[in-house]
Motif scaffolding. Structure first.
Motif, PDB file in Angstrom:
ATOM      1  N   ALA A  91       8.650  52.097   8.704  1.00  0.00           N
ATOM      2  CA  ALA A  91       7.529  53.046   8.730  1.00  0.00           C
ATOM      3  C   ALA A  91       6.504  52.699   7.645  1.00  0.00           C
ATOM      4  CB  ALA A  91       8.043  54.476   8.541  1.00  0.00           C
ATOM      5  N   GLN A 111       4.122  56.191  16.744  1.00  0.00           N
ATOM      6  CA  GLN A 111       4.879  56.064  15.495  1.00  0.00           C
ATOM      7  C   GLN A 111       6.089  56.988  15.479  1.00  0.00           C
ATOM      8  OE1 GLN A 111       4.410  53.786  12.919  1.00  0.00           O
ATOM      9  NE2 GLN A 111       6.419  54.535  12.338  1.00  0.00           N
ATOM     10  N   ASN A 137       9.888  55.962  15.149  1.00  0.00           N
ATOM     11  CA  ASN A 137      10.727  56.513  14.079  1.00  0.00           C
ATOM     12  C   ASN A 137      12.090  56.929  14.613  1.00  0.00           C
ATOM     13  OD1 ASN A 137       8.778  56.190  12.138  1.00  0.00           O
ATOM     14  ND2 ASN A 137       8.264  58.358  11.974  1.00  0.00           N
ATOM     15  N   SER A 165       5.140  59.360   8.247  1.00  0.00           N
ATOM     16  CA  SER A 165       5.994  58.425   8.968  1.00  0.00           C
ATOM     17  C   SER A 165       7.251  58.075   8.185  1.00  0.00           C
ATOM     18  CB  SER A 165       5.214  57.156   9.326  1.00  0.00           C
ATOM     19  OG  SER A 165       4.828  56.448   8.168  1.00  0.00           O
ATOM     20  N   THR A 170       8.410  64.549   9.823  1.00  0.00           N
ATOM     21  CA  THR A 170       7.000  64.192   9.953  1.00  0.00           C
ATOM     22  C   THR A 170       6.129  65.419  10.139  1.00  0.00           C
ATOM     23  OG1 THR A 170       7.557  62.049  10.910  1.00  0.00           O
ATOM     24  CG2 THR A 170       5.346  62.865  11.315  1.00  0.00           C
TER      25      THR A 170
END
Length: 171
Positions: free
Chosen positions: A57, A37, A41, A78, A106
């Motif tokens: 996200a 993730q 991103n 996220s 994050t």
């Protein structure tokens, strides 16, 4: 706001990639790093900008939660990471600041925002920095993977071609 079919399609592909590869992990000491993730991103921040990146996200987190493969704690981390990546790239057009945006967004801010989510929604006791170490390790791993891939893409001029194709950072 005008919608871009190219960016919407690219965001959909990144959501599919994020959902399908979400179980990939790397052992780091006593914990496991789930870097995909965070890697996505960074790509979304560069290629899609903050609006589409944040929406991507959110959709990835939502689908993973509906499938039972994610946690509600994925939402703040996220989404903030993707948003900061997009803003950092949009303002500076520097990859380093984009990477820093993901790690701060994050790893630090997202990890801290998990505390109220854990307390109010999950009913768990949590200190402000409870989730920061785990989020930080994971985001650092994903950001490093993104940096390596983007370095290779930059040398082969694929990065510039994709930015031109998707109108990178203009959301």
């Amino acid at each position: 706001m005008r919608f871009s079919t190219k960016k919407l399609t690219a965001a959909g592909m990144l959501v599919a990639l994020g959902v399908s590869l979400s179980t990939f992990s790397i052992p780091v000491g006593a914990s496991r790093c789930f870097p995909i993730q965070h890697f996505i991103n960074v790509l979304a921040g560069i290629f899609l900008g903050p609006v589409y990146g944040t929406a991507m996200a959110f959709c990835t987190s939502l689908i993973r939660n509906l499938m039972g493969t994610g946690s509600i704690l994925a939402f703040p981390g996220s989404m903030i990471g993707a948003c900061l990546c997009g803003i950092a790239y949009q303002k500076t057009h520097k990859l380093l600041w984009t990477y820093i945006g993901e790690v701060l967004g994050t790893g630090i801010l997202g990890g801290m925002l998990c505390c109220p989510v854990a307390i109010w929604i999950l009913g768990k006791e949590a200190a402000l920095f409870t989730y920061v170490p785990a989020f930080f390790i994971s985001t650092l791993g994903g950001t490093c993977i993104a940096a390596i891939l983007l370095s290779i893409m930059g040398r082969s001029r694929v990065l510039e071609a994709l930015k031109g194709l998707w109108g990178a950072g203009n959301s």
